[in-house]
Enzyme design. Structure first.
Site, PDB file in Angstrom:
ATOM      1  CG  HIS A   1      -1.995  -0.986   1.209  1.00  6.85           C
ATOM      2  ND1 HIS A   1      -3.243  -0.754   0.691  1.00  6.85           N
ATOM      3  CD2 HIS A   1      -1.988  -2.265   1.645  1.00  6.85           C
ATOM      4  CE1 HIS A   1      -3.977  -1.850   0.831  1.00  6.85           C
ATOM      5  NE2 HIS A   1      -3.234  -2.779   1.402  1.00  6.85           N
TER       6      HIS A   1
ATOM      7  CE  LYS B   1      -6.267  14.080   0.216  1.00  7.60           C
ATOM      8  NZ  LYS B   1      -6.453  12.897  -0.607  1.00  7.60           N
ATOM      9  NE  ARG B   2      -3.403   9.967  10.115  1.00 13.80           N
ATOM     10  CZ  ARG B   2      -3.137   9.012  11.017  1.00 13.80           C
ATOM     11  NH1 ARG B   2      -4.027   8.079  11.300  1.00 13.80           N
ATOM     12  NH2 ARG B   2      -1.991   9.014  11.669  1.00 13.80           N
TER      13      ARG B   2
ATOM     14  CE  LYS C   1      -2.250  10.842   3.066  1.00 12.94           C
ATOM     15  NZ  LYS C   1      -2.933   9.950   2.094  1.00 12.94           N
TER      16      LYS C   1
ATOM     17  CB  THR D   1      -9.993   4.928  -1.233  1.00 11.99           C
ATOM     18  OG1 THR D   1      -9.552   5.265   0.093  1.00 11.99           O
ATOM     19  CG2 THR D   1      -9.252   3.699  -1.706  1.00 11.99           C
TER      20      THR D   1
ATOM     21  CE  LYS E   1     -13.687   5.923   0.697  1.00 16.24           C
ATOM     22  NZ  LYS E   1     -12.861   5.949   1.918  1.00 16.24           N
TER      23      LYS E   1
HETATM   24  C1  26V Z   1       1.874   1.860   7.834  1.00 12.83           C
HETATM   25  C2  26V Z   1       2.583   1.785   9.006  1.00 12.83           C
HETATM   26  C3  26V Z   1       4.037   1.760   8.910  1.00 12.83           C
HETATM   27  C4  26V Z   1       4.651   1.302  10.179  1.00 12.83           C
HETATM   28  C5  26V Z   1       4.054   1.984  11.369  1.00 12.83           C
HETATM   29  C6  26V Z   1       2.596   1.721  11.486  1.00 12.83           C
HETATM   30  C7  26V Z   1       1.890   1.785  10.206  1.00 12.83           C
HETATM   31  C8  26V Z   1       0.521   1.816  10.208  1.00 12.83           C
HETATM   32  C9  26V Z   1      -0.175   1.864   9.041  1.00 12.83           C
HETATM   33  C10 26V Z   1       0.510   1.897   7.872  1.00 12.83           C
HETATM   34  C11 26V Z   1      -0.283   1.919   6.643  1.00 12.83           C
HETATM   35  C12 26V Z   1       0.039   3.024   5.777  1.00 12.83           C
HETATM   36  C13 26V Z   1      -0.268   2.595   4.441  1.00 12.83           C
HETATM   37  C14 26V Z   1      -1.589   3.137   3.942  1.00 12.83           C
HETATM   38  O1  26V Z   1      -2.541   3.418   4.637  1.00 12.83           O
HETATM   39  N1  26V Z   1      -1.592   3.262   2.667  1.00 12.83           N
HETATM   40  C15 26V Z   1      -2.728   3.792   1.960  1.00 12.83           C
HETATM   41  O2  26V Z   1      -3.464   2.691   1.482  1.00 12.83           O
HETATM   42  C16 26V Z   1      -4.619   3.102   0.782  1.00 12.83           C
HETATM   43  C17 26V Z   1      -5.390   1.861   0.420  1.00 12.83           C
HETATM   44  O3  26V Z   1      -4.663   1.085  -0.484  1.00 12.83           O
HETATM   45  C18 26V Z   1      -4.218   3.911  -0.437  1.00 12.83           C
HETATM   46  O4  26V Z   1      -5.382   4.364  -1.062  1.00 12.83           O
HETATM   47  C19 26V Z   1      -3.370   5.110  -0.018  1.00 12.83           C
HETATM   48  O5  26V Z   1      -2.889   5.788  -1.160  1.00 12.83           O
HETATM   49  C20 26V Z   1      -2.200   4.642   0.822  1.00 12.83           C
HETATM   50  O6  26V Z   1      -1.493   5.753   1.351  1.00 12.83           O
END
Ligand code: 26V
Length: 809
Positions: free
Chosen positions: A363, A546-547, A552, A654, A658
């Site tokens: 992701h 968004k976050r 971003k 995403t 929406k």
């Molecule tokens: C990553 C990490 C890295 C280590 C620390 C804890 C932690 C917690 C969550 C994440 C996830 C980040 C990745 C994420 O949310 N990616 C997003 O995924 C969406 C669904 O595929 C995508 O639409 C977004 O562009 C992407 O940023």
């Protein structure tokens, strides 16, 4: 009597009168009270249970149908789920929305007040967690036998509040009033090992002697399909101290708190969701969470496999396990451990079965988001798994050596173990090596993964790499979020079949020529702005939700706002189109740069509000605590969707889908799924600006990028940044301006002029109301591709190779 078929049960009624009877009965027998003395909370819990009962009956039939079919199952492993509120959804899916409201009114209850008590389980950070929820929704809707596995955090994503414009975090104790949607399943409890050491027994088999034992207690929530009787589940694990963790000798000696130390320690594993997305923390408790999820879930998957099967060779035929990012990647060495150490299979057979079973979704592209764990921490917590990872790595590197003799650099890059500057386990490498398929989440992302981040692996195994463009649940994000637009669409198309077949929205294209329809379309948008209640409903509602992350580029949007502000100040007489700019989103608590941006947005909002020369034309609003619920209110009200990340950084997005689906026009870069949105809605209905990925890479890595040069050459940019530096916005935000003038990691200043000019195009287009409405309708009409149903079909056909199982009455 065959209980599995639910026979012998009184069928639940479908009339309002019967629903009312069931409400009364549940109020009496399950809450122990009566209408006269019930609190609103009692009414809420009772309503939830009465709705839930309708789905429980379908769940029983689903389980029976799946058991009989003994199909290939999808197991979705994810550390995060952002399910959103359950009540409204479950009323819609169970077909009780109308009768429930009638019945409540009959009993003198206010349905809106009662529904207002439903809470949102915030068990995720953002895109990745919400995607998991949308995919579960679509799998159930498409009758795919599936189980989602996750962690039942006591505390979800923190609640965001603002103090003097700065973000403050509060704990989200989401179940303090209980959770009526949850079914505990204590019989399926699992035991999880941590720490300790390994030993070889007389047969040469390895045994892991643990140093800590923790229990995993499951409960599940229902995942109903829409327009079908399938009800799947999402099973969430909660950590509990084992019996031995209670120290009776200490208790007897009067050391009451010390006696429960170990149990408390164990329960900390599922205490809190880590709120940092995209920066790797390397905290041991997080690694423990990951193994806890994996260990409980795999044992549960195997338990389920054994209900109908005996032969391990059948396992990959009956099981596909999708890893949602690297967070559950320990499942790979864990399955190897179970097969080799516990089941006595040979390594080669175990490895073949393991690889066939797993698939991995990536992701991100951000290098800092790729998880790695220090070898010493990994070894201490999971000694046997490290041995297994070493063995996997050795065999894998031998394969690479065969293919690319003498290429030591390649070996170093591909190794699951990073050596410098510190020995670490690279989870993405492990995930690629241990799976049969790897996918990115949008065309550009998948392409960049194969060309850059995972290039060596794509060289070695080109056919392993796939693209599955993300999608969103049309039930959640248009039918439930935007009921008035949904009714208008149904009226326009003559049927509501589009909800489960979103491509049918193309039927709206011909209605763009119908002036009365356009008028109604505008009225719906306006009503949604009134419902949101955050600004003039006749203003251009410009939305960025968004976050908060520097890539971003909320700061780019802010520079545009400051520029507008300064233009209005400089030429007060002109007729400016009123605009409401809405931000919503959380920053990771330790992400200081993002928090500075939040604080500056709030300061700019306050300064504009206090300036009567500007406030009639420009308003900045920032409602706190963005979540699925708030998003569902904002999205239907948006005219303009801000998707302005630096090209090559946003995997997919995403929210972009929406917003387009709800008739917002996008202003965006060629990044993530924006590209696919633009391809579909048409370049005329999309505001494109900025560097593309090759240009951004060239500028960033050419080494010659100088943000100061843009500052010096562009008067408006200089004036905007100077205003911040001069403290014009309550003295806040100098860090933001300094960071942009310093390194400007995400090329904000390089894209500034292109963005400002594009916003002028937006303003011109907005002035032509009829043409704007046509573009809005076309955005909706052409967004059918972004249904999560299409995404799940892509996974099912290209990666999972599963087929639906029908649930019959
Ligand atoms: C990553 C990490 C890295 C280590 C620390 C804890 C932690 C917690 C969550 C994440 C996830 C980040 C990745 C994420 O949310 N990616 C997003 O995924 C969406 C669904 O595929 C995508 O639409 C977004 O562009 C992407 O940023």
């Amino acid at each position: 009597m065959d209980v599995r078929n639910g026979m012998g049960l009184r069928p639940l009624g479908t009339s309002a009168a019967e629903f009312e009877q069931d409400l009364l009965s549940n109020l009496y027998y399950r809450r122990g009270t009566t209408v006269e003395s019930a609190s609103t909370q009692d009414a809420y819990e009772t309503l939830a249970l009465t709705v839930r009962d309708r789905l429980a009956e379908r769940r029983v039939r689903t389980a029976a149908a799946h058991y009989a079919a003994n199909p290939r199952w999808v197991y979705y492993l994810s550390a995060e789920y952002l399910l959103g509120k359950q009540l409204e959804q479950n009323m819609l899916y169970s077909g009780t929305d109308r009768i429930a409201r009638v019945a409540m009114k009959q009993l003198g209850l206010d349905p809106d007040e009662v529904e207002g008590l439903d809470i949102e389980p915030g068990l995720g950070n953002g895109g990745l967690g919400r995607l998991a929820a949308c995919l579960l929704d679509a799998m159930a809707t498409l009758d795919i036998p599936a189980v989602g596995y996750g962690i039942r955090y006591d505390l979800g994503i923190f609640k965001q509040a603002f103090k003097d414009g700065a973000q403050v975090e509060k704990p989200d104790d989401w179940t303090y009033q209980g959770n009526p949607w949850e079914f505990p399943a204590p019989d399926d409890q699992q035991t999880v090992f941590f720490y300790g050491h390994t030993e070889r027994d007389e047969n040469g088999r390895t045994q892991w002697i643990p140093g800590e034992i923790v229990l995993g207690e499951p409960s599940h929530m229902l995942v109903p399909g829409h327009g079908t009787d399938t009800v799947n589940i999402v099973r969430l694990w909660r950590a509990r101290g084992s019996e031995s963790s209670f120290d009776l000798s200490r208790f007897s000696a009067g050391q009451y708190a010390e006696a429960v130390d170990e149990a408390v320690h164990a329960e900390n594993i599922s205490k809190v969701l880590y709120p940092d997305d995209s920066t790797e923390l390397g905290r041991e408790l997080r690694l423990k969470q990951q193994y806890f999820l994996v260990s409980c879930s795999l044992r549960d998957i195997i338990r389920r496999f054994r209900l109908r099967n005996t032969d391990w060779a059948e396992f990959p035929k009956k099981t596909v396990i999708q890893l949602n990012d690297t967070h559950p990647t320990l499942a790979i060495p864990e399955l190897m451990r179970l097969l080799v150490d516990e089941e006595g299979l040979g390594w080669d057979l175990a490895w073949a079965l393991t690889k066939q079973t797993f698939a991995y979704t990536c992701h991100t592209l951000l290098p800092e988001a790729l998880e790695t764990w220090p070898v010493h921490m990994f070894e201490r917590l999971l000694p046997r798994h490290l041995e297994i990872v070493y063995e996997i790595n050795e065999r894998f590197l031998a394969e690479v050596r065969d293919r690319f003799p003498g290429d030591v650099d390649r070996l170093r890059r591909m190794s699951i173990i990073q050596e410098e500057p510190e020995r670490r386990v690279r989870m993405a490498n492990l995930a690629v090596v241990g799976t049969q398929a790897v996918n990115g989440v949008a065309e550009l992302h998948s392409q960049l993964l194969a060309e850059t981040t995972l290039r060596d692996f794509a060289d070695l195994w080109p056919t392993k790499f796939h693209n599955v463009t993300n999608g969103i649940s049309p039930r959640r994000f248009i039918k439930l979020a935007n009921p008035t637009l949904s009714s208008l669409i149904t009226e326009g198309l003559g049927s509501d079949a589009w909800i489960n077949d979103l491509d049918q929205l193309t039927g709206l294209e011909r209605l763009t020529g119908d002036a009365a329809f356009r008028e109604k379309w505008r009225a719906v948008k306006r009503a949604n702005k009134v419902r949101l209640g955050l600004g003039d409903p006749d203003s251009l509602t410009d939305v960025m939700i968004k976050r908060f992350h520097e890539y971003k580029r909320q700061q780019l949007n802010l520079l545009h706002i400051i520029t507008l502000y300064q233009r209005i100040k400089a030429s007060p007489g002109r007729a400016y189109a009123p605009r409401t700019v809405l931000f919503a989103g959380k920053a990771a608590p330790a992400y200081h740069a993002a928090k500075h941006i939040i604080r500056l947005i709030n300061a700019v909002a306050a300064v504009i509000d206090a300036d009567p020369a500007v406030s009639p034309y420009l308003k900045v609003v920032f409602p706190p605590n963005y979540n699925v619920t708030l998003g569902s209110l904002i999205i239907p009200a948006a005219d303009l969707s801000e998707q302005i990340s630096l090209a090559g950084k946003e995997a997919s997005g995403t929210g972009n889908m929406k917003l387009a689906l709800n008739g917002a026009l996008t202003i965006g870069t060629l990044d993530g799924a924006n590209i696919e949105i633009r391809d579909r809605v048409g370049a005329d209905n999309f505001f494109l600006f900025g560097l593309d990925t090759p240009a951004a890479l060239e500028l960033r890595h050419g080494g010659a990028y100088q943000p100061r040069a843009f500052y010096e050459q562009d008067e408006e940019l200089r004036s905007a940044l100077d205003a911040i530096l001069d403290g014009k916005f309550l003295g806040v935000g100098r860090e933001v301006a300094e960071s942009l003038l310093g390194r400007d990691e995400y090329l904000t200043l390089a894209d500034y002029r292109s963005y400002i000019d594009c916003q002028e195009q937006v303003e011109k287009a907005w002035a032509d109301t009829e043409q704007w409405t046509t573009s809005s309708i076309l955005n909706t009409a052409r967004s059918g591709f972004f249904s999560a149903d299409r995404t799940v079909r892509d996974y099912a056909a290209g990666i999972w190779h599963v087929s639906p199982v029908q649930v019959t009455r």
